[in-house]
Motif scaffolding. Sequence first.
Motif, PDB file in Angstrom:
ATOM      1  N   ILE A 491      74.522  50.893  21.360  1.00  0.00           N
ATOM      2  CA  ILE A 491      74.353  51.328  22.734  1.00  0.00           C
ATOM      3  C   ILE A 491      73.573  50.279  23.514  1.00  0.00           C
ATOM      4  O   ILE A 491      72.458  49.927  23.138  1.00  0.00           O
ATOM      5  N   PRO A 492      74.124  49.761  24.616  1.00  0.00           N
ATOM      6  CA  PRO A 492      73.345  48.822  25.438  1.00  0.00           C
ATOM      7  C   PRO A 492      72.384  49.584  26.339  1.00  0.00           C
ATOM      8  O   PRO A 492      72.460  50.807  26.467  1.00  0.00           O
ATOM      9  N   SER A 493      71.500  48.862  26.969  1.00  0.00           N
ATOM     10  CA  SER A 493      70.557  49.507  27.890  1.00  0.00           C
ATOM     11  C   SER A 493      71.154  49.666  29.280  1.00  0.00           C
ATOM     12  O   SER A 493      70.558  50.322  30.135  1.00  0.00           O
ATOM     13  N   SER A 494      72.298  49.059  29.516  1.00  0.00           N
ATOM     14  CA  SER A 494      72.965  49.174  30.818  1.00  0.00           C
ATOM     15  C   SER A 494      74.461  49.359  30.594  1.00  0.00           C
ATOM     16  O   SER A 494      74.961  49.190  29.479  1.00  0.00           O
ATOM     17  N   PHE A 495      75.164  49.715  31.666  1.00  0.00           N
ATOM     18  CA  PHE A 495      76.612  49.845  31.582  1.00  0.00           C
ATOM     19  C   PHE A 495      77.232  48.486  31.213  1.00  0.00           C
ATOM     20  O   PHE A 495      76.771  47.441  31.689  1.00  0.00           O
ATOM     21  N   SER A 496      78.270  48.518  30.397  1.00  0.00           N
ATOM     22  CA  SER A 496      78.942  47.264  30.053  1.00  0.00           C
ATOM     23  C   SER A 496      79.700  46.716  31.253  1.00  0.00           C
ATOM     24  O   SER A 496      79.922  45.509  31.354  1.00  0.00           O
ATOM     25  N   LYS A 515      77.690  57.152  19.021  1.00  0.00           N
ATOM     26  CA  LYS A 515      77.530  58.563  18.678  1.00  0.00           C
ATOM     27  C   LYS A 515      78.472  59.421  19.509  1.00  0.00           C
ATOM     28  O   LYS A 515      78.834  59.064  20.631  1.00  0.00           O
ATOM     29  N   ILE A 516      78.814  60.588  18.970  1.00  0.00           N
ATOM     30  CA  ILE A 516      79.502  61.620  19.734  1.00  0.00           C
ATOM     31  C   ILE A 516      78.441  62.525  20.344  1.00  0.00           C
ATOM     32  O   ILE A 516      77.590  63.068  19.637  1.00  0.00           O
ATOM     33  N   THR A 517      78.460  62.643  21.655  1.00  0.00           N
ATOM     34  CA  THR A 517      77.442  63.439  22.335  1.00  0.00           C
ATOM     35  C   THR A 517      77.997  63.916  23.670  1.00  0.00           C
ATOM     36  O   THR A 517      79.194  63.837  23.921  1.00  0.00           O
ATOM     37  N   GLU A 518      77.120  64.422  24.552  1.00  0.00           N
ATOM     38  CA  GLU A 518      77.499  64.787  25.921  1.00  0.00           C
ATOM     39  C   GLU A 518      76.666  63.988  26.900  1.00  0.00           C
ATOM     40  O   GLU A 518      75.503  63.664  26.624  1.00  0.00           O
ATOM     41  N   GLY A 519      77.251  63.654  28.050  1.00  0.00           N
ATOM     42  CA  GLY A 519      76.531  62.861  29.032  1.00  0.00           C
ATOM     43  C   GLY A 519      76.777  63.328  30.441  1.00  0.00           C
ATOM     44  O   GLY A 519      77.762  64.002  30.743  1.00  0.00           O
ATOM     45  N   ASP A 566      70.565  61.606  23.557  1.00  0.00           N
ATOM     46  CA  ASP A 566      70.288  60.528  22.614  1.00  0.00           C
ATOM     47  C   ASP A 566      69.888  59.214  23.276  1.00  0.00           C
ATOM     48  O   ASP A 566      69.206  58.392  22.667  1.00  0.00           O
ATOM     49  N   PHE A 567      70.349  58.979  24.511  1.00  0.00           N
ATOM     50  CA  PHE A 567      70.043  57.700  25.145  1.00  0.00           C
ATOM     51  C   PHE A 567      70.234  57.813  26.648  1.00  0.00           C
ATOM     52  O   PHE A 567      70.788  58.791  27.162  1.00  0.00           O
TER      53      PHE A 567
END
Length: 576
Positions: A491-496, A515-519, A566-567
Motif C-alpha cells: 500500500i502506498p501512502s498516496s494514490f498511484s 488486503k481485501i477491505t472496505e473504503g 487498515d490504511f
Amino acid sequence: MSLVRILFISLIYCIFTTTDLLAQLPHIMSGSERSMMPSYLDQITQRNQISNPPASPIRAMAEWEEIDGLLVTWTGYQSILTEIVRHARVQTHVYVVCSDSNAVRSSLTSAGVPLSNITYLVAPFNSVWARDYGQWNVYTNDVDSLLLIDWIYNRPRPADDNVPNVLAAKTGLPIYSMTSAPYDLIHTGGNFMVDGMGLGFSSNLILDENPGKTSANIDTIMKAFMGLDRYAKMTVLPFDGIHHIDMHMKLLDEETLLMGSYPNGVSDGPQIEANLLYVLSNYPTTYGTPWKVIRIPQPPSTGGAYPPSASYRTYTNSVFINNTILVPTYYQQYDTTALRIYREALPGYNVIGINCNSIISASGALHCITKEVGSSDPLWITHKQLENTFDTSNPYPVVARAQHRSGVNAVSLWYTTDTLQPYTSISLMQGIVPGNEWFGSIPAQVAGTTVYYFLEAMSASGKTGYRPMPAPAGYYKFKVGVLTQVFSQEIPSSFSAIFPNPSKGITCFQFDSKKITEGELRIYDQSGRVVFVSEKNRIIIGENRYFIDTTNWSAGSFVAELYTKDFRIRGKLMVR
C-alpha cells in the motif's frame, strides 16, 4: 406555424441545398448554424416517417456484422471518397449520394475504379459527414427484419437530415423516426457505438444537446428505438471540438475496445484513460467479463504537436466493410505501427490504409464519411472467446449463439494448433431444450500450445456464415499453459494516479491494495470542508479505482483521502 417561420425555413432549405460552397460544410457547427437550430427543430417534427417505436423487440446492429451496402456522399475530399468506393464495392454494394451521377462516374472511371456494384442517389445534401446524419440499422427479434432508424441530426442541415429518407425510398426499407415527443432526440452518428447485444456508448454530448431530457429519459428512448439495455455516457474530451467518440475509440468486437492513446499526460490522454476506466468499472461486456483493451497511438503533426496545437489525427476512425477494414493514415512512420496493431487484432481482415491528411483538419476521417446498410438476411453468430488457460487436462468448452430467421441447422467449430496445417471440424450440439445456443469443446492440449479456431453456421435456408467473418483466414486464438498475472503490491501512502488532473468531468482515483477491505473516498476543499463522500465500497487485492464527476464543481484545489480500517492514503486534485 407562422408564415414568417415557414419562409425562414424555406430559405434555409434553399441555401443549404443549392450553394456548392456550403456543400463543404465543416464537421463543427458554426455560430450562424447555432442560431438557426431553434427554427430548424420546429420544422423537424413534420417528417413523413413512422414516429412510434417498432412493436417487436429490436437489436441495433454492430459495425462488424454483415452489411449489404455502404453509403457515402460525393462532395469534397473526392480523392478519399474514390478510394473508399474502390475498396468498398468489392465487399458490398455502394450507395453514392450525389448531385450529378455522370460526374461521379467520370471521376471513378478516371481513377480506374470499376462502376459495377454502385447505385447513385441523386438528391440534395449539405455535407460529406454521412456517419452523423445517416440511418441506423436495427433488426426485429434479433435477425428477422431490417429496419432503419433516424433521429434529429444535431446540425441545422435539412438536406443532410433527409438522406435516410432517400435511402429508405430506394431500398424499400421501413424507417422509424425519433423526432416527435416524447421520443424526439437530437443525436449524431459519430457519437454512438453499439456492441450488437444491447450495450451503447456515447459522450455526454448527448446530454448537452438534449437539455430537456434526463439521462434516464434518453435511456428509455434508446431502449425503445435501438434496443439498448445499457448506455454508457462519458465525459467529453477537452480538446476534441466535436466530442464524437469515434475520434478516439472503436469497438472491434463484443469484447474488445480499441482506444486512442497519447504520450503520458498529453492532450486528451488523461481524460480518455479516465473514461476508459469508468467504462471498465461500470460497464462490463455483455458476457459479464472485463473488456480487452488495445491501445493505438494517435499520431502528432509533422512538427510533433498534438491537439489542441494540431489537428485531431486519429487511427480509431476506421470503418468495417464485411471482410475489409479501412483505416485512416497520415505519415508512414506512424502508420506502420497503426496498421500492424489492426492486423494483429483482426487476423484475416483485409486492412487497408487511406491517407486522410486532406480531411483531418475538418475533424473527421473515414468513419465520419461512411454509413453501413445492414444485411437484409443476417446470419448472426456471437461467441464468448476462449481465454488463455493453464489447464492441460480438461477439454475447453465452447458456446456459440447462432440465429437466422429461417432457423439454424448446424454449427461447426474448426480448430488447429498450426495455421499452416488443416483445421479439424467438431459439430456443436444444441442443448436439451433446442434454442439459439450450441455447445461443444476443443480437446485438451499440452502446455505451450496455441489453439486457433473459428465457427461456421448453416441456416435452414442454406446460407453459410462464419465468425470471425473472414474465416478461415481469420480466427480466434488462445494459449495453453499461460498463467494469468496476479497483482500483489504494498500500500502506498498516496494514490498511484489521479487523472485527469486538472479535472473537469469523470476523474479516476487509482491505488493498489494488498488486503481485501472496505473504503470510503472523501474530498475536501481548501477550507477543509467535505465536498464529496463516496459510498463504502469493497477494496480488492491489487488495483482499485474510485470515480467522481467534477463537471459542475467550481475551479480550485482539493484534497482527496481514502479511508479504510487498515490504511489511509491521500492525494491532491485540481479542478479547472
